[in-house]
Design an enzyme around this catalytic site. Structure first.
Site, PDB file in Angstrom:
ATOM      1  N   GLU A 112       0.810  -1.207  -0.096  1.00  0.00           N
ATOM      2  CA  GLU A 112      -0.020  -0.048  -0.126  1.00  0.00           C
ATOM      3  C   GLU A 112       0.896   1.210  -0.061  1.00  0.00           C
ATOM      4  O   GLU A 112       0.549   2.186  -0.563  1.00  0.00           O
ATOM      5  CB  GLU A 112      -0.945   0.167   1.277  1.00  0.00           C
ATOM      6  CG  GLU A 112      -1.749  -1.107   1.510  1.00  0.00           C
ATOM      7  CD  GLU A 112      -1.384  -2.460   2.168  1.00  0.00           C
ATOM      8  OE1 GLU A 112      -0.097  -2.504   1.895  1.00  0.00           O
ATOM      9  OE2 GLU A 112      -2.055  -2.984   2.632  1.00  0.00           O
TER      10      GLU A 112
ATOM     11  N   SER B 110      19.844 -41.660 -11.241  1.00  0.00           N
ATOM     12  CA  SER B 110      18.603 -40.679 -11.100  1.00  0.00           C
ATOM     13  C   SER B 110      18.833 -39.252 -11.716  1.00  0.00           C
ATOM     14  O   SER B 110      17.983 -38.649 -11.822  1.00  0.00           O
ATOM     15  CB  SER B 110      18.177 -40.279  -9.708  1.00  0.00           C
ATOM     16  OG  SER B 110      19.180 -39.479  -8.758  1.00  0.00           O
TER      17      SER B 110
ATOM     18  N   ALA C 171       9.918 -39.046   1.583  1.00  0.00           N
ATOM     19  CA  ALA C 171       8.600 -38.813   1.204  1.00  0.00           C
ATOM     20  C   ALA C 171       7.365 -39.625   1.668  1.00  0.00           C
ATOM     21  O   ALA C 171       6.282 -39.177   2.291  1.00  0.00           O
ATOM     22  CB  ALA C 171       8.315 -38.772  -0.290  1.00  0.00           C
TER      23      ALA C 171
END
EC number: 3.5.4.26
Lengths: 367, 367
Positions: free
Chosen positions: A54, A170, A305
């Site tokens: 702002e 990988s 994971a």
């Protein structure tokens, strides 16, 4: 809610995105000031400690802010932080109407900025493109509401769900375009989180390596904090992740004092409670939230994971899926406990799918 | 090549698609006849033995065919088959210009229809939307060129590449919308091919079960030939695949005479050469081509899919990928020989990706 309002809020969102990589731990916020149908000021928050959106927009509007309408993606703040409250600045500039994307997510603060504006006889509209405005800051919103960061797991897999061949090859399953997309994910993250196993096997850098644009300009990329979960401090002090610009945190549970000594000069060590003999990943997230991290990008292997998935800690999954088949002997993307019936499977929702080079990028959230 | 030509050929393609499920072993062909800028006739080939697209279109054009332009997705035939040659019919009707999508794929026939039209002073344009026209008939084109069918492997997998849980639960990994899409694939296939292992484990029907539309109308769906590869004729004569309307072929290599006797009344048994003690899949495809099959849909498990892949027999892979994670212990979609380096991986190209219910449908071709 008019098309006119939506269009201007959309512009404020675009502005907010310009701070994508830099505002942490603050939210990304954009602001547009319109007077008599003309855009007279624009701004976005760039860096914590610097002016909010702002204030930038008011500055660019100058005297044209008087009597104008401000579009801002997030409720203006009403409290003194590192900078004065934006609600005060909007009032002082003579703004007549404020159109707000979404309320402050902090339940202790939400609505205060709005109340202050209304008390100054400013007309306030809220909820314009609210979901899009909130999507600018999934991590900030989650942290304000729960104290914990937004956890985004990136995984590069073959079409048949493998992250490496049976011998561990990988690099690279996915195309260069996907790896560049990952650089963007890193650049937007507050921290990149990995496991000691990944550090030991791949010795990754996990830093942001986006070349400056134009190439001659200095690289102003913020380096996200690199976070390693290493229950017994087993990684080598020579790991490259410890020797690159930026902050490193290692979460561990218990380790010999000589290990602590060897790593203490290279990283911030944080002792964490254990869960089944390993660092409690839920506690790690809690601490990362307390330290002001909004968005965590996880880059690790199938075991880590799987552990995050089992602990219900993943908010978003981003899969770079290469059109390769590696076969049943290759390494799995997710190590999970026994699943017998399909009803026990971890269920997700596809949010987005797009082509990235030869690959596809899939974005999923938990169902 | 004008927009006008493209638009009319596009319409001919749409017409051709109306024969998607029924023309086998003939190609899908559509035809539009235009006189003075007005479409005066339309037609498509519906069923082998019935009139070709051009004849239907000429019939609907009537006397307006004189002096008109015919748009046809495939070069008109010049030979007498089950029906008289279409080139003759176009000439007899007074057609002035013929716009052709693609030439006949049969190298022995290609260009003859065109030559015959030109000899009758008809203007011939070729190659309008040729790739789209050829895509109507991947199987017919491949069979005409090589004698072998187009082999499309459908696989329903989880996001992490699994086709069943560790205990074999696989019904249903994908959503109802995906299973309906598979019904459409079956309906368009000349034959559905599976393995004895899949028959024994899942006892599938592999028939087309698309309800008639409107529901009261008789179901006119053609049932594709069901083909089973069963090296030693081990499936049970009670398997439901053997007892449904439609033709069944079993390829086997060597089996006790009582097995042959038990199955001979239920299916056409074809003895095939062996490769490593099992039916040679390349020979199966050759025979299916000789029998007039254009497009084969393979629906089997990870071993069979892997065997086809290793034998380089897959032309197209259609993956229905459910947003589920089943973990490293679940059953792999592709069983493949050792792959050590990423350069040894089977590499594909993503052709298309779309949402289907909760899943995504991925279409890939070999790189």
């Amino acid at each position: 809610m008019s098309d006119h309002d939506n269009r201007l809020m959309q512009r404020a969102i675009e502005l907010a995105r310009q701070g994508w990589h830099t505002t942490t731990p603050n939210p990304r916020v954009g602001c547009v000031i319109v007077n008599a149908g003309e855009v007279v000021g624009e701004g976005y928050h760039q860096r914590a400690g610097e002016p909010h959106a702002e204030v930038h927009a008011l500055k660019s509007a100058g005297s044209k802010a008087a009597g104008a309408t401000a579009y801002v993606t997030l409720e203006p703040c009403s409290h003194v932080g590192k900078t004065p409250p934006c609600a005060d600045a909007l009032i002082a500039a003579g703004i007549k109407t404020v159109v707000i994307g979404c309320q402050d997510p902090n339940p202790l603060v939400a609505g205060r900025g709005i109340a202050q504006l209304k008390a100054a006889n400013i007309t306030v509209k809220t909820g314009v493109l609210a979901p899009e405005c909130e999507a600018l800051n999934p991590g900030f919103f989650k942290r304000m509401r729960t104290g914990r960061p937004w956890v985004r797991v990136k995984i590069a897999m073959s079409l048949d769900g493998r992250i490496a061949t049976q011998t561990g090859a990988s690099q690279w399953i996915t195309s260069e375009a996907s790896r560049l997309a990952v650089q963007q994910l890193r650049a937007g993250a507050c921290a990149v989180l990995t496991s000691s196993r990944t550090v030991m096997i791949d010795n990754p850098a996990l830093n942001v390596r986006i070349p400056p644009d134009p190439p001659q300009s200095p690289c102003l990329m913020r380096q996200p904090t690199r976070v390693i979960v290493d229950s017994q401090l087993t990684i080598s002090p020579d790991s490259q992740i410890l020797h690159l610009p930026g902050k490193v945190i290692i979460f561990y549970h218990r380790a010999p004092v000589e290990k602590e000594t060897a790593l203490a000069s290279l990283a911030t060590l944080i002792q964490a409670p254990s869960h089944n003999g390993r660092v409690d990943l839920s506690a790690v997230m809690k601490t990362l939230g307390e330290l002001g991290h909004n968005e965590i990008l996880v880059e690790a292997g199938g075991l880590f994971a799987g552990a995050l998935l089992s602990a219900d800690l993943i908010d978003e999954l981003i899969v770079y899926q290469a059109p390769l088949l590696l076969g049943h002997q290759a390494q799995a993307g997710f190590h999970l406990p026994d699943i017998f019936a399909l009803t026990e499977a971890y269920a997700w929702t596809y949010e987005r799918c797009r082509r990235v080079g030869n690959d596809i990028e899939l974005v999923l959230t938990p169902r």
